[in-house]
Design a protein around this motif. Structure first.
Motif, PDB file in Angstrom:
ATOM      1  N   ARG A   3     -18.005  43.195  19.242  1.00 33.11           N
ATOM      2  CA  ARG A   3     -17.992  42.685  20.610  1.00 33.11           C
ATOM      3  C   ARG A   3     -17.054  41.486  20.769  1.00 33.11           C
ATOM      4  NH1 ARG A   3     -21.627  43.987  24.422  1.00 33.11           N
ATOM      5  NH2 ARG A   3     -23.085  45.615  23.887  1.00 33.11           N
ATOM      6  N   SER A   4     -16.790  40.813  19.657  1.00 29.98           N
ATOM      7  CA  SER A   4     -15.874  39.676  19.742  1.00 29.98           C
ATOM      8  C   SER A   4     -14.911  39.716  18.572  1.00 29.98           C
ATOM      9  CB  SER A   4     -16.644  38.352  19.735  1.00 29.98           C
ATOM     10  OG  SER A   4     -17.359  38.269  18.532  1.00 29.98           O
ATOM     11  N   THR A   5     -13.772  39.031  18.773  1.00 30.05           N
ATOM     12  CA  THR A   5     -12.755  39.027  17.736  1.00 30.05           C
ATOM     13  C   THR A   5     -13.196  38.137  16.578  1.00 30.05           C
ATOM     14  OG1 THR A   5     -11.721  37.321  19.046  1.00 30.05           O
ATOM     15  CG2 THR A   5     -10.752  39.508  19.140  1.00 30.05           C
ATOM     16  N   PRO A   6     -12.869  38.537  15.336  1.00 27.59           N
ATOM     17  CA  PRO A   6     -13.303  37.721  14.206  1.00 27.59           C
ATOM     18  C   PRO A   6     -12.451  36.457  14.064  1.00 27.59           C
ATOM     19  CG  PRO A   6     -12.019  39.595  13.465  1.00 27.59           C
ATOM     20  CD  PRO A   6     -12.101  39.707  14.941  1.00 27.59           C
ATOM     21  N   THR A   7     -13.099  35.320  14.139  1.00 24.41           N
ATOM     22  CA  THR A   7     -12.389  34.059  13.921  1.00 24.41           C
ATOM     23  C   THR A   7     -13.208  33.216  12.964  1.00 24.41           C
ATOM     24  OG1 THR A   7     -13.491  33.149  15.851  1.00 24.41           O
ATOM     25  CG2 THR A   7     -11.243  33.912  16.170  1.00 24.41           C
ATOM     26  N   THR A   9     -14.235  29.643  12.582  1.00 28.80           N
ATOM     27  CA  THR A   9     -14.294  28.328  13.202  1.00 28.80           C
ATOM     28  C   THR A   9     -15.597  27.650  12.784  1.00 28.80           C
ATOM     29  OG1 THR A   9     -13.167  29.317  15.078  1.00 28.80           O
ATOM     30  CG2 THR A   9     -14.035  27.113  15.401  1.00 28.80           C
ATOM     31  N   ILE A  11     -18.456  25.431  12.751  1.00 31.47           N
ATOM     32  CA  ILE A  11     -19.011  24.570  13.803  1.00 31.47           C
ATOM     33  C   ILE A  11     -19.333  23.176  13.276  1.00 31.47           C
ATOM     34  CG2 ILE A  11     -21.356  25.475  13.414  1.00 31.47           C
ATOM     35  CD1 ILE A  11     -20.141  24.602  16.873  1.00 31.47           C
ATOM     36  N   ASN A  13     -17.859  21.008  11.161  1.00 30.31           N
ATOM     37  CA  ASN A  13     -16.794  19.998  11.246  1.00 30.31           C
ATOM     38  C   ASN A  13     -16.536  19.575  12.688  1.00 30.31           C
ATOM     39  OD1 ASN A  13     -16.633  20.380   8.576  1.00 30.31           O
ATOM     40  ND2 ASN A  13     -14.660  21.454   8.583  1.00 30.31           N
ATOM     41  N   TYR A  14     -16.534  20.562  13.565  1.00 38.66           N
ATOM     42  CA  TYR A  14     -16.300  20.241  14.974  1.00 38.66           C
ATOM     43  C   TYR A  14     -17.435  19.399  15.539  1.00 38.66           C
ATOM     44  CZ  TYR A  14     -12.127  23.026  15.416  1.00 38.66           C
ATOM     45  OH  TYR A  14     -10.849  23.481  15.289  1.00 38.66           O
ATOM     46  N   ALA A  17     -16.960  15.864  14.310  1.00 36.93           N
ATOM     47  CA  ALA A  17     -15.839  15.239  15.029  1.00 36.93           C
ATOM     48  C   ALA A  17     -16.229  14.896  16.457  1.00 36.93           C
ATOM     49  CB  ALA A  17     -14.638  16.195  15.024  1.00 36.93           C
ATOM     50  N   LEU A  18     -16.974  15.796  17.083  1.00 34.44           N
ATOM     51  CA  LEU A  18     -17.396  15.588  18.473  1.00 34.44           C
ATOM     52  C   LEU A  18     -18.331  14.382  18.578  1.00 34.44           C
ATOM     53  CD1 LEU A  18     -16.410  17.608  20.629  1.00 34.44           C
ATOM     54  CD2 LEU A  18     -18.720  18.464  20.753  1.00 34.44           C
TER      55      LEU A  18
END
Lengths: 280, 158
Positions: A3-7, A9, A11, A13-14, A17-18
């Motif tokens: 259903r979604s493209t494989p990436t 990412t 979470i 680390n983000y 950082a956030l």
């Protein structure tokens, strides 16, 4: 079917950082934690600008000397600067004389206040035009080549009126917060009110809220506004500007908008009365 | 990615913010705020998602904050958030048309401008600024995309 493209990412680390960014932002907005750091960076940037400007000017002068104009150009520039400096000092001296006539009891105090050594004139180093035209922060930097010790909250004037007060000194530069800065508060008076006017974050505008009805004050637009002298930073009875707009907030509350007399963009030299003055 | 390449990316972003800093003092009088810096950063993440992650976003944001912002942390926050969203949907973006990309990136930059005004200068918040900036940044994105792509190919593939 996917259903979604494989990436990839992560979470974590983000998220770290956030959170770090939010902490920095909150600390800076609420407590001005990084203001000294920003000030030093601004001052360093100004150094680079001034050095590059002087290099450009030197090149220009070299070309001018080829045309045998160098001496005239220097003399012209010097005289122009002197005229502007004299103009700025003249404003304070005039006011000094007026006050001496009006308040004879305080003659000694006034003459102490306005010793020539207490008034220093500085050339503008930079004004953050982008923020000046769009945002709440209205600040200028003055060039202080002799590193004269300037403390916080000394009044700053230019032309024929006040423009702000000193905030901090970074290297050879003095940071000045203008009257129109959102954080600046100036005690003012007119013939019908006293108030603490806050900068509107718009060029040459300050405002204060009063408990009046709009209908009572329709004919007050254009009235002159003076400093009240409360707070001990600004001398009293100095003309600051004129009432340019009166806006109703509620049925019993209005906002009086004042357009300042001095436009910082038109001034090259700024005077600082480098001595604390109490109410006079 | 090598440090030198990070430096090149950072310099282009700083150049973008410098352009904003220079032009916005004139354009803001016409209720228009350009946002080259943010668009350039978005482009780099969009073009090289595998090379620009959270740490790079934080450091770029910090550098920009130091030179151009009124509050440390603002650009850091937006760079990290934008980087995360672009990373999540990067392959979907690849099948978007120029128009769709323009709308997305211009929308992001308008959101950035709106938050900047709301957080740092609420008195000057204006819908007219946001609408005009959205339209103009959408148009600018197409040109910026072409220029940055040519630049990237020249610098990173030679």
């Amino acid at each position: 079917m996917a259903r979604s493209t494989p990436t990839y990412t992560p979470i974590r680390n983000y998220a770290i950082a956030l959170i770090l960014s939010v902490i920095f932002l909150y600390a800076d907005i609420s407590n001005q934690t990084f203001a000294p750091l920003r000030g030093i960076v601004s001052a360093s940037t100004l150094y680079v600008q001034i050095i590059s400007r002087s290099i450009t000017e030197n090149i220009r002068f070299t070309f001018a000397s080829f045309k045998q104009n160098k001496y005239l150009l220097q003399e012209n520039k010097k005289l122009r600067d002197q005229i502007l400096q004299i103009g700025s000092k003249d404003f304070v001296e005039k006011k000094d004389n007026e006050n001496k006539v009006q308040i004879t009891d305080f003659q000694d105090t006034l003459s102490n206040i306005f010793k020539p050594n207490d008034i220093n004139v500085y050339k503008i180093a930079s004004i953050d035009l982008r923020n000046y035209f769009c945002c709440s922060s209205h600040k200028i930097f003055l060039h202080n080549p002799n590193k004269i010790n300037i403390e916080e909250n000394f009044s700053v004037f230019a032309g024929t009126s006040y423009v702000g007060q000193t905030k901090k000194t970074y290297m050879n530069f003095i940071e000045v917060i203008l009257l129109s800065d959102r954080e600046h508060v100036l005690p003012i008076k007119s013939d019908f009110f006293y108030c603490d006017a806050r900068g509107k974050g718009k060029p040459m505008l300050i405002s204060c809220k009063l408990n009046y009805q709009n209908d009572d004050l329709k004919n007050k637009i254009g009235d002159i506004v003076f400093t009240s002298g409360f707070g001990g930073i600004f001398l009293k009875d100095i003309e600051i500007g004129t009432i340019s707009e009166i806006v109703s907030i509620t049925s019993n509350e209005i906002e009086v908008v004042i357009t300042l007399k001095t436009n910082p963009l038109e001034e090259n030299f700024y005077g600082i009365i480098s001595k604390d003055i109490n109410e006079i | 990615m090598k440090f030198k390449n990070h430096l090149i990316v950072l310099l282009t972003i700083i150049f973008g913010f410098w352009l904003d800093h220079y032009f916005n003092q004139f354009t803001i009088r016409y209720f228009l705020e350009l946002n080259f810096g943010f668009l350039i950063f978005s482009y780099w993440v969009f073009a090289m998602p595998e090379k620009i992650h959270s740490l790079a976003a934080v450091l770029y944001g910090l550098a920009v904050d130091l030179f151009f912002s009124n509050a440390i942390g603002f650009n850091m926050l937006f760079f990290v958030a934008t980087s995360y969203i672009i990373h999540l949907y990067v392959f979907r973006f690849r099948i978007f048309s120029y128009f769709q990309l323009s709308v997305f990136f211009s929308g992001s930059s308008t959101f950035y401008i709106a938050c900047k005004y709301l957080l740092l200068s609420p008195n000057n918040y204006s819908y007219l600024v946001l609408i005009l900036s959205f339209v103009v940044n959408a148009i600018l994105w197409v040109g910026l995309y072409q220029i940055m792509r040519a630049f990237r190919r020249r610098i990173f593939y030679n």
